[in-house]
Design a protein around this motif. Structure first.
Motif, PDB file in Angstrom:
ATOM      1  N   GLU A 157       0.826  -1.215   0.000  1.00  0.00           N
ATOM      2  CA  GLU A 157       0.000   0.000   0.000  1.00  0.00           C
ATOM      3  C   GLU A 157       0.861   1.266   0.000  1.00  0.00           C
ATOM      4  OE1 GLU A 157      -3.918  -0.675   2.515  1.00  0.00           O
ATOM      5  OE2 GLU A 157      -2.221  -1.645   3.491  1.00  0.00           O
ATOM      6  N   LYS A 158       2.041   1.159   0.592  1.00  0.00           N
ATOM      7  CA  LYS A 158       2.895   2.351   0.693  1.00  0.00           C
ATOM      8  C   LYS A 158       3.611   2.656  -0.608  1.00  0.00           C
ATOM      9  CE  LYS A 158       3.867   1.657   5.559  1.00  0.00           C
ATOM     10  NZ  LYS A 158       4.614   0.880   6.502  1.00  0.00           N
ATOM     11  N   ILE A 159       3.867   1.607  -1.402  1.00  0.00           N
ATOM     12  CA  ILE A 159       4.917   1.752  -2.409  1.00  0.00           C
ATOM     13  C   ILE A 159       4.614   2.794  -3.478  1.00  0.00           C
ATOM     14  CG2 ILE A 159       4.178  -0.195  -3.872  1.00  0.00           C
ATOM     15  CD1 ILE A 159       7.760   0.997  -3.081  1.00  0.00           C
ATOM     16  N   SER A 160       3.357   2.850  -3.971  1.00  0.00           N
ATOM     17  CA  SER A 160       3.126   3.795  -5.073  1.00  0.00           C
ATOM     18  C   SER A 160       3.283   5.233  -4.576  1.00  0.00           C
ATOM     19  CB  SER A 160       1.755   3.568  -5.713  1.00  0.00           C
ATOM     20  OG  SER A 160       0.762   3.739  -4.729  1.00  0.00           O
ATOM     21  N   ILE A 161       2.930   5.468  -3.302  1.00  0.00           N
ATOM     22  CA  ILE A 161       3.125   6.816  -2.741  1.00  0.00           C
ATOM     23  C   ILE A 161       4.622   7.112  -2.609  1.00  0.00           C
ATOM     24  CG2 ILE A 161       2.740   8.292  -0.725  1.00  0.00           C
ATOM     25  CD1 ILE A 161       0.199   6.738  -0.148  1.00  0.00           C
ATOM     26  N   ILE A 162       5.362   6.137  -2.079  1.00  0.00           N
ATOM     27  CA  ILE A 162       6.806   6.351  -1.884  1.00  0.00           C
ATOM     28  C   ILE A 162       7.498   6.585  -3.226  1.00  0.00           C
ATOM     29  CG2 ILE A 162       8.957   5.230  -1.127  1.00  0.00           C
ATOM     30  CD1 ILE A 162       7.347   3.960   1.174  1.00  0.00           C
ATOM     31  N   MET A 163       7.072   5.850  -4.255  1.00  0.00           N
ATOM     32  CA  MET A 163       7.666   6.050  -5.593  1.00  0.00           C
ATOM     33  C   MET A 163       7.517   7.513  -6.023  1.00  0.00           C
ATOM     34  SD  MET A 163       8.843   3.058  -6.757  1.00  0.00           S
ATOM     35  CE  MET A 163       8.912   3.100  -8.546  1.00  0.00           C
ATOM     36  N   ARG A 164       6.324   8.087  -5.780  1.00  0.00           N
ATOM     37  CA  ARG A 164       6.084   9.474  -6.190  1.00  0.00           C
ATOM     38  C   ARG A 164       6.755  10.471  -5.255  1.00  0.00           C
ATOM     39  NH1 ARG A 164       2.103   9.979 -10.154  1.00  0.00           N
ATOM     40  NH2 ARG A 164       2.228   8.056 -11.366  1.00  0.00           N
ATOM     41  N   MET A 165       7.001  10.043  -4.023  1.00  0.00           N
ATOM     42  CA  MET A 165       7.758  10.923  -3.123  1.00  0.00           C
ATOM     43  C   MET A 165       9.222  10.962  -3.550  1.00  0.00           C
ATOM     44  SD  MET A 165       6.163  10.127   0.659  1.00  0.00           S
ATOM     45  CE  MET A 165       7.177  11.353   1.499  1.00  0.00           C
ATOM     46  N   ILE A 166       9.696   9.845  -4.119  1.00  0.00           N
ATOM     47  CA  ILE A 166      11.094   9.804  -4.580  1.00  0.00           C
ATOM     48  C   ILE A 166      11.232  10.629  -5.859  1.00  0.00           C
ATOM     49  CG2 ILE A 166      12.979   8.312  -5.387  1.00  0.00           C
ATOM     50  CD1 ILE A 166      11.821   6.079  -3.580  1.00  0.00           C
ATOM     51  N   ALA A 167      10.293  10.434  -6.789  1.00  0.00           N
ATOM     52  CA  ALA A 167      10.320  11.211  -8.033  1.00  0.00           C
ATOM     53  C   ALA A 167       8.892  11.449  -8.491  1.00  0.00           C
ATOM     54  CB  ALA A 167      11.101  10.463  -9.110  1.00  0.00           C
ATOM     55  N   THR A 176       7.573  11.770 -11.217  1.00  0.00           N
ATOM     56  CA  THR A 176       7.131  11.039 -12.406  1.00  0.00           C
ATOM     57  C   THR A 176       6.892   9.560 -12.133  1.00  0.00           C
ATOM     58  OG1 THR A 176       9.461  10.766 -12.882  1.00  0.00           O
ATOM     59  CG2 THR A 176       8.325  12.561 -14.007  1.00  0.00           C
ATOM     60  N   GLY A 177       7.285   9.082 -10.956  1.00  0.00           N
ATOM     61  CA  GLY A 177       7.165   7.643 -10.688  1.00  0.00           C
ATOM     62  C   GLY A 177       8.348   6.897 -11.284  1.00  0.00           C
ATOM     63  N   GLY A 178       8.235   5.556 -11.342  1.00  0.00           N
ATOM     64  CA  GLY A 178       9.391   4.716 -11.684  1.00  0.00           C
ATOM     65  C   GLY A 178       9.562   4.491 -13.159  1.00  0.00           C
ATOM     66  N   PRO A 179      10.608   3.720 -13.573  1.00  0.00           N
ATOM     67  CA  PRO A 179      11.671   3.212 -12.694  1.00  0.00           C
ATOM     68  C   PRO A 179      12.567   4.352 -12.203  1.00  0.00           C
ATOM     69  CG  PRO A 179      12.141   2.671 -14.989  1.00  0.00           C
ATOM     70  CD  PRO A 179      10.786   3.296 -14.966  1.00  0.00           C
ATOM     71  N   LEU A 180      13.235   4.102 -11.080  1.00  0.00           N
ATOM     72  CA  LEU A 180      14.012   5.163 -10.442  1.00  0.00           C
ATOM     73  C   LEU A 180      15.494   4.819 -10.439  1.00  0.00           C
ATOM     74  CD1 LEU A 180      11.713   5.587  -7.321  1.00  0.00           C
ATOM     75  CD2 LEU A 180      11.729   7.015  -9.359  1.00  0.00           C
ATOM     76  N   LYS A 181      16.309   5.844 -10.581  1.00  0.00           N
ATOM     77  CA  LYS A 181      17.757   5.644 -10.480  1.00  0.00           C
ATOM     78  C   LYS A 181      18.164   5.584  -9.004  1.00  0.00           C
ATOM     79  CE  LYS A 181      20.131   7.051 -14.666  1.00  0.00           C
ATOM     80  NZ  LYS A 181      19.622   5.862 -15.298  1.00  0.00           N
ATOM     81  N   GLY A 182      19.219   4.830  -8.747  1.00  0.00           N
ATOM     82  CA  GLY A 182      19.737   4.734  -7.385  1.00  0.00           C
ATOM     83  C   GLY A 182      19.997   6.106  -6.778  1.00  0.00           C
ATOM     84  N   LYS A 183      20.462   7.037  -7.611  1.00  0.00           N
ATOM     85  CA  LYS A 183      20.776   8.378  -7.104  1.00  0.00           C
ATOM     86  C   LYS A 183      19.523   9.062  -6.551  1.00  0.00           C
ATOM     87  CE  LYS A 183      23.391  12.566  -8.055  1.00  0.00           C
ATOM     88  NZ  LYS A 183      23.624  12.611  -6.614  1.00  0.00           N
ATOM     89  N   GLN A 184      18.378   8.843  -7.217  1.00  0.00           N
ATOM     90  CA  GLN A 184      17.125   9.452  -6.740  1.00  0.00           C
ATOM     91  C   GLN A 184      16.707   8.838  -5.399  1.00  0.00           C
ATOM     92  OE1 GLN A 184      15.157   8.445 -10.571  1.00  0.00           O
ATOM     93  NE2 GLN A 184      14.372  10.551 -10.523  1.00  0.00           N
ATOM     94  N   ILE A 185      16.904   7.524  -5.287  1.00  0.00           N
ATOM     95  CA  ILE A 185      16.543   6.848  -4.030  1.00  0.00           C
ATOM     96  C   ILE A 185      17.479   7.329  -2.915  1.00  0.00           C
ATOM     97  CG2 ILE A 185      16.126   4.616  -2.928  1.00  0.00           C
ATOM     98  CD1 ILE A 185      15.915   3.406  -5.753  1.00  0.00           C
ATOM     99  N   GLN A 186      18.746   7.536  -3.272  1.00  0.00           N
ATOM    100  CA  GLN A 186      19.720   8.038  -2.294  1.00  0.00           C
ATOM    101  C   GLN A 186      19.302   9.428  -1.788  1.00  0.00           C
ATOM    102  OE1 GLN A 186      23.443   9.627  -3.822  1.00  0.00           O
ATOM    103  NE2 GLN A 186      24.595   8.662  -2.178  1.00  0.00           N
ATOM    104  N   GLU A 187      18.921  10.305  -2.715  1.00  0.00           N
ATOM    105  CA  GLU A 187      18.532  11.667  -2.310  1.00  0.00           C
ATOM    106  C   GLU A 187      17.307  11.631  -1.403  1.00  0.00           C
ATOM    107  OE1 GLU A 187      18.130  13.610  -6.077  1.00  0.00           O
ATOM    108  OE2 GLU A 187      20.315  13.823  -6.333  1.00  0.00           O
ATOM    109  N   PHE A 188      16.341  10.784  -1.754  1.00  0.00           N
ATOM    110  CA  PHE A 188      15.134  10.643  -0.930  1.00  0.00           C
ATOM    111  C   PHE A 188      15.497  10.147   0.474  1.00  0.00           C
ATOM    112  CE2 PHE A 188      12.152   7.392   0.710  1.00  0.00           C
ATOM    113  CZ  PHE A 188      11.072   8.204   1.035  1.00  0.00           C
ATOM    114  N   THR A 189      16.350   9.121   0.529  1.00  0.00           N
ATOM    115  CA  THR A 189      16.702   8.516   1.824  1.00  0.00           C
ATOM    116  C   THR A 189      17.458   9.517   2.692  1.00  0.00           C
ATOM    117  OG1 THR A 189      16.828   6.398   0.661  1.00  0.00           O
ATOM    118  CG2 THR A 189      17.715   6.449   2.881  1.00  0.00           C
ATOM    119  N   GLU A 190      18.368  10.274   2.085  1.00  0.00           N
ATOM    120  CA  GLU A 190      19.100  11.297   2.850  1.00  0.00           C
ATOM    121  C   GLU A 190      18.149  12.395   3.333  1.00  0.00           C
ATOM    122  OE1 GLU A 190      22.542  12.615   0.632  1.00  0.00           O
ATOM    123  OE2 GLU A 190      23.543  10.666   0.821  1.00  0.00           O
TER     124      GLU A 190
END
Length: 474
Positions: free
Chosen positions: A115-125, A127-141
């Motif tokens: 249930e969380k994932i589609s929201i988290i994908m849009r919080m990371i970018a 436009t949604g996926g697929p996502l580059k590792g760099k985008q996930i890194q920026e979100f996590t930081e």
């Protein structure tokens, strides 16, 4: 009117919240959407009220210092906006409807990884996926930075502060990189370094990561509850949120800056047995108590489970968790809950392998056995060793420590100690009370005799410090 299917889905989300939680969420939405008035009028108009990014940002800026860093506010907004409502082209609208707001809260605070994932994908970018590792890194930081920021802002660091801990910016990067190291491609490989930043990850891989790395969900929950100030005082908070940061005891007013940074405290604490996660009390600091092995022993023996952290002269930070009280004796002690860890330049925890039971060792004043404090490996080849000739140590773990599978933790195999702290974790054992309190002088009569020959009474040396009363540092 809402269609039945939509209305049912919305009601299902609402029903996850207790009545007082619902009114808390309603209140926040009303504040953000600028609605007011009597309850009847409010409900009639509820469907029409909306929240904008500007309103979310304004809620932040109404304070002198924003509870959340600006990039995180924008990510929360993108997450809310990503929720599709049947029959509405919500993706195009800049307004957040009440239903989107409630579903966002429901999925992120009460939902599973799916249930969380589609929201988290849009919080990371956006436009949604697929996502580059760099985008996930920026979100996590961003996420970790926001947790530290909002807990500091809300005075929820429980006696820790940005002043009495190591600078957290390198800790944010270290924790993010440790969490990202769990990203696993469908073939089971885990990309690292620059390769990770350039790799594309699709939604199923990121969902698997969110499922396996509980910190992401916990951090999101903290950011929403504390950042938007909603549902933060309600009883449904789980222990992983309540004990995210342990109460800090023993450094107030002593001018100590801990070797730990806040992200490292959060991460190391999450690996402790659950019953020990609520409190850390400073037992020994080389800065406060001097650079002496007998002082170290005097402060840590029979004090219950402890965390030891060391900085070597090259600035590497590392240590270990001892699951049992330290005792001076020529045998190994402890059990398989012990672990070694590194805080800088990388943050990582190394748990037992089952290869041997050389968990922890403390000896002093012996002719035949090694004298010092050790964890893992074997005599002469410890995963972590502090010599009784205080200031010397080693981490001989090539290629890996047999007990904990840890690499060499220090910059050089044989290192020089720059600073050291020992923290008792959890509640102090009964035996650590005044009655059963032994100092190294009781354990080592020779040391006592030498002191008496030198004409120094035990008290004047300050070797027996009174146990600090448990003052509330929060």
């Amino acid at each position: 009117k809402m269609g039945n299917a939509e209305s049912n889905a919305y009601q299902n989300h609402l029903s996850r919240f207790l009545p007082e939680e619902q009114s808390d969420i309603d209140g926040l939405f009303d504040t953000l959407s600028g609605s007011s008035g009597s309850a009847g009028a409010k409900n009639a108009k509820a469907a029409k009220k909306t929240v904008t990014l500007a309103a979310l940002q304004a809620r932040q800026s109404a304070h002198t210092r924003d509870p959340l860093p600006e990039p995180m506010t924008a990510r929360l907004y993108n997450g809310m906006k990503s929720i599709d409502l049947p029959g509405k082209s919500s993706g195009l609208s800049e307004q957040i409807a009440k239903e989107q707001f409630v579903i966002f809260m429901s999925n992120l605070l009460k939902g599973n990884a799916d249930e969380k994932i589609s929201i988290i994908m849009r919080m990371i970018a956006k436009t949604g996926g697929p996502l580059k590792g760099k985008q996930i890194q920026e979100f996590t930081e961003d996420l970790i930075t926001s947790v530290v920021h909002v807990l500091s802002y809300r005075k929820e660091l429980r006696g820790w502060s940005l002043e009495n801990t190591r600078d957290s910016s390198s800790g944010v990067k270290a924790l993010a990189s440790e969490l990202l190291s769990e990203l696993k491609l469908p073939d089971g490989t885990k990309p690292v370094g620059s390769e990770l930043l350039e790799t594309n990850f699709d939604q199923s891989v990121i969902e698997d990561w969110v499922y396996r790395v509980p910190q992401i969900s916990v951090f999101l929950s903290v950011v929403i509850r504390q950042g938007l100030h909603v549902l933060h005082s309600l009883p449904d908070q789980t222990n992983d949120i309540l004990n995210l940061v342990p109460h800090c005891k023993g450094i107030k007013g002593r001018g100590v800056v801990s070797l730990f940074d806040i992200p490292a405290i959060i991460y190391i604490n999450s690996h402790l047995p659950a019953e020990l996660q609520h409190k850390w009390q400073l037992l020994f600091s080389s800065r406060l108590h001097g650079e002496s092995f007998s002082q170290l022993c005097a402060h840590i023996v029979n004090k219950g489970p402890c965390i030891v952290i060391i900085r070597d002269l090259d600035g590497f930070l590392f240590g270990g968790f001892a699951s049992h009280s330290w005792e001076v004796k020529p045998q190994f002690q402890g059990d398989n809950r012990c672990f070694l860890f590194s805080v800088f330049p990388t943050l990582a925890v190394y748990t037992y392998t089952g290869y041997n039971d050389h968990y922890m060792y403390l000896n002093h004043g012996q002719q035949t056995m090694p004298n010092g404090l050790g964890m893992g490996g074997q005599h002469g080849y410890f995963g972590l060793w502090i010599d009784s000739d205080y200031g010397k140590g080693h981490s001989k773990a090539k290629p890996r420590c047999t007990t904990y599978n840890s690499p060499q933790l220090s910059a050089k195999e044989d290192f020089t100690l720059d600073a050291m702290e020992v923290w008792a974790v959890g509640d102090a054992p009964e035996s650590a009370g005044r009655k059963g309190k032994k100092s190294i002088l009781d354990v080592d009569p020779q040391a006592q005799a030498l002191l008496e020959m030198a004409g120094k009474s035990r008290q004047s040396e300050g070797l027996r410090e009174p146990i600090e009363e448990d003052e509330d540092d929060s």
